[in-house]
Design a protein around this motif. Structure first.
Motif: not given
Length: 236
Positions: A1, A93-94, A96-98, A100-101, A104
């Motif tokens: 990212g 952005a995608a 960074f979202l992945v 974080l996913w 978790r």
């Protein structure tokens, strides 16, 4: 990212190259954690299939990137030729979202071999493994495969354009490579049925044919489409 953000904001060759190098480390660094996570979370009967889907994710991205390139080129001078920056920012952005996913979803404890999720072996691989004679064939094949794939990715579009195809054929070819590469989701099942050796030999043969088609064919359009499809299937 972070690498893709650097590319999106680059105003010169140095940050652009830095962004490419940083973003390019991601696929290699992600392979081992996902392999360990599959060993810890997925049963042995489904592990090969899950890893096939994970490793094929790149081709899904490639299939999506082709149309994005065509769309960002539509604006042209009207948007100052900057639409490609927004595309890179969106992909960042995608990413960074992945991230974080995955942070978790995936386990946060170290992989412990046979004691974790039934993974086989349980032996750690140290630096000495890469230096022993028995590793040479595997590492040599991986190096040759990587060099061959890099050759295709570097020169395929240029060869197609020199054969008389328009500029739009660049993203179209990469889209075809990505679409064909989606078949990689079947590689785990194929290896389980036919064996790793046969599947690897078939992939290398298909890759050789795809490169040869670009170099030897006289009619550019009919040869470029099958070459892109073949390369996608081989690299997946």
């Amino acid at each position: 990212g972070a690498g893709m953000l650097l590319i999106a904001a680059a105003r010169g060759p140095v940050p652009l190259v830095a962004g490419v190098l940083l973003a390019g480390t991601s696929p290699a660094l992600c392979v081992a954690p996902f392999a360990d996570a599959a060993a810890m979370l997925v049963g042995e009967g489904r592990r090969g299939r899950v890893l096939s889907v994970v490793s094929t994710g790149t081709t899904f991205g490639l299939a999506a990137a082709g149309p994005v390139v065509l769309l960002t080129a539509v604006g042209g001078p009207a948007d100052g030729g900057q639409a490609w920056r927004y595309a890179w920012a969106a992909f960042a952005a995608a990413a960074f979202l992945v991230a974080l996913w995955n942070a978790r979803l995936l386990p946060d404890e170290p992989y412990r071999g046979a004691g974790a999720g039934g993974a086989g072996g349980g032996e750690g691989v140290g630096a000495g493994w890469f230096l022993r004679r028995g590793s040479a064939p595997l590492l040599g094949q991986a190096f040759a495969y990587g060099m061959t794939g890099a050759f295709y990715y570097t020169y395929a579009v240029d060869l197609a354009r020199q054969s008389g195809l328009g500029g739009a054929w660049g993203p179209i070819m990469w889209g075809l490579v990505g679409l064909a590469g989606v078949t990689g989701v079947l590689s785990g099942d194929a290896a389980a049925r036919y064996g790793l050796g046969r599947c690897l030999a078939a992939c290398l043969l298909v890759l050789a044919v795809s490169i040869g088609a670009l170099g030897l064919a006289g009619a550019p359009v009919p040869s470029s489409r099958p070459a892109a499809h073949l390369s996608g299937r081989a690299t997946s």
